[in-house]
Design an enzyme around this catalytic site. Structure first.
Site, PDB file in Angstrom:
ATOM      1  N   LYS A 144       0.827  -1.200   0.000  1.00  0.00           N
ATOM      2  CA  LYS A 144       0.000   0.000   0.000  1.00  0.00           C
ATOM      3  C   LYS A 144       0.868   1.260   0.000  1.00  0.00           C
ATOM      4  CE  LYS A 144      -3.191   2.669   2.899  1.00  0.00           C
ATOM      5  NZ  LYS A 144      -2.333   3.864   2.896  1.00  0.00           N
TER       6      LYS A 144
ATOM      7  N   LEU B 114      -4.580   0.169   7.385  1.00  0.00           N
ATOM      8  CA  LEU B 114      -3.467   1.099   7.460  1.00  0.00           C
ATOM      9  C   LEU B 114      -4.030   2.488   7.227  1.00  0.00           C
ATOM     10  CD1 LEU B 114      -0.636  -0.718   5.425  1.00  0.00           C
ATOM     11  CD2 LEU B 114      -0.764  -0.420   7.903  1.00  0.00           C
ATOM     12  N   ASP B 115      -3.571   3.466   8.007  1.00  0.00           N
ATOM     13  CA  ASP B 115      -4.049   4.832   7.859  1.00  0.00           C
ATOM     14  C   ASP B 115      -3.768   5.367   6.467  1.00  0.00           C
ATOM     15  OD1 ASP B 115      -4.789   4.760  10.516  1.00  0.00           O
ATOM     16  OD2 ASP B 115      -2.965   5.729  11.229  1.00  0.00           O
ATOM     17  N   PHE B 116      -4.469   6.429   6.122  1.00  0.00           N
ATOM     18  CA  PHE B 116      -4.307   7.089   4.822  1.00  0.00           C
ATOM     19  C   PHE B 116      -2.842   7.436   4.562  1.00  0.00           C
ATOM     20  CE2 PHE B 116      -4.506  11.007   2.189  1.00  0.00           C
ATOM     21  CZ  PHE B 116      -5.167  10.496   1.084  1.00  0.00           C
TER      22      PHE B 116
ATOM     23  N   THR C 253      -0.184   5.994   5.971  1.00  0.00           N
ATOM     24  CA  THR C 253       0.709   4.886   6.309  1.00  0.00           C
ATOM     25  C   THR C 253       0.770   3.914   5.140  1.00  0.00           C
ATOM     26  OG1 THR C 253       0.176   5.066   8.656  1.00  0.00           O
ATOM     27  CG2 THR C 253       1.141   2.995   7.924  1.00  0.00           C
TER      28      THR C 253
END
Length: 291
Positions: A71, A106-108, A110
């Site tokens: 990602k 996962l955060d935006f 990260t």
């Protein structure tokens, strides 16, 4: 042989067990035309619908699919976003009779390893707090922890949602104002890594997940690309996670495929580069505590 409804739905790839329990609780699941209840038992021949759509249960002999996705920052882990931002689900290959389940989030801002599977059971074993599966991160911060702060983060910090700590936190050096650490957690609370460093007065400037349980992010899988595990690798992951293996069957031994979003959107044939030299599975298959 009958099985719990939420378990059957999870095995069919509709979602995790907890998500299925919530769907049943809200009356969105029917069995043979009747609204289902929590704890309901079903068999493969029963007609089960979720939001009015029939669910086709997978045969016991069919292995689930598992993808490792690298990602990039700037993508969300959601199918529904009012802001219409790019989603990790826009990149994934199609799957018949099931859907991709993201193992954790996962955060935006990260990046790194994000696992997708069509097995709700596997997703549940990897995500549920009681299994304490390790998540390993590469962490870049502005500034540097003191030896005392390092020890505090390993021992435990009282946060608003309970005590949090790193199982392992190693100083990996750095240059200028940036410093790198390698940290391991056994849970997936919201923004936990960032909040732990913020508690020490430091800002995380880059965060990347590099391992989830026995699965590591292969170096050849660049940002925005995915790798699908081979059947024997999927079997190894299921065995390690404690998920009952499907009955033995003949499976094709295809090489892993790495594919990027641009190729997927153009519907061109997938790229088939040289097989990844380093297996995404860790050499040791020893389970983490709780398994």
């Amino acid at each position: 042989m009958s099985e719990r409804l939420h378990k059957m739905l999870a095995q069919a790839g509709v979602g995790s067990r907890r998500e299925m329990e919530e769907l049943i609780r809200t009356g969105k699941v029917t069995v043979n035309g009747q609204v289902a209840e929590i704890g309901a038992q079903v068999e493969e021949e029963d007609v089960v619908k979720v939001n009015g759509r029939i669910v086709r249960f997978q045969r016991a002999s069919k292995l689930p699919r598992v993808l490792l996705y690298h990602k990039p920052e700037g993508e969300i882990v959601s199918r529904d976003d009012p802001e219409k931002r790019e989603s990790v689900f826009d990149v994934l290959p199609p799957v018949r009779g099931a859907k991709w389940i993201a193992v954790g989030r996962l955060d935006f801002n990260t990046g790194g390893l994000l696992i997708f599977t069509t097995s709700g059971d596997l997703a549940n074993h990897l995500m549920h707090p009681r299994f304490e599966v390790e998540r390993e991160y590469a962490i870049r911060v502005r500034g540097e922890l003191t030896p005392d702060q390092l020890q505090q983060l390993r021992t435990g910090i009282e946060m608003e949602d309970g005590t949090a700590k790193f199982e392992s936190l190693v100083d990996q050096g750095g240059e200028g104002s940036n410093h790198w650490y390698r940290g391991v957690l056994k849970e997936g609370r919201n923004r936990e890594v960032r909040r732990l460093f913020e508690h020490m007065g430091l800002t995380v400037s880059r965060l990347m997940r590099v391992r989830f349980g026995m699965l590591s992010l292969p170096p050849r899988v660049k940002r925005g690309r995915w790798l699908e595990l081979e059947p024997e690798q999927v079997a190894a992951v299921l065995n390690w996670a404690g998920v009952v293996l499907p009955e033995a069957r003949e499976v094709p031994r295809n090489k892993p495929v790495i594919k990027d979003k641009a190729e997927h959107k153009r519907s061109e044939p997938p790229r088939r580069p040289r097989a990844v030299k380093k297996s995404p599975l860790r050499a040791s298959t020893k389970k983490t505590a709780g398994h």
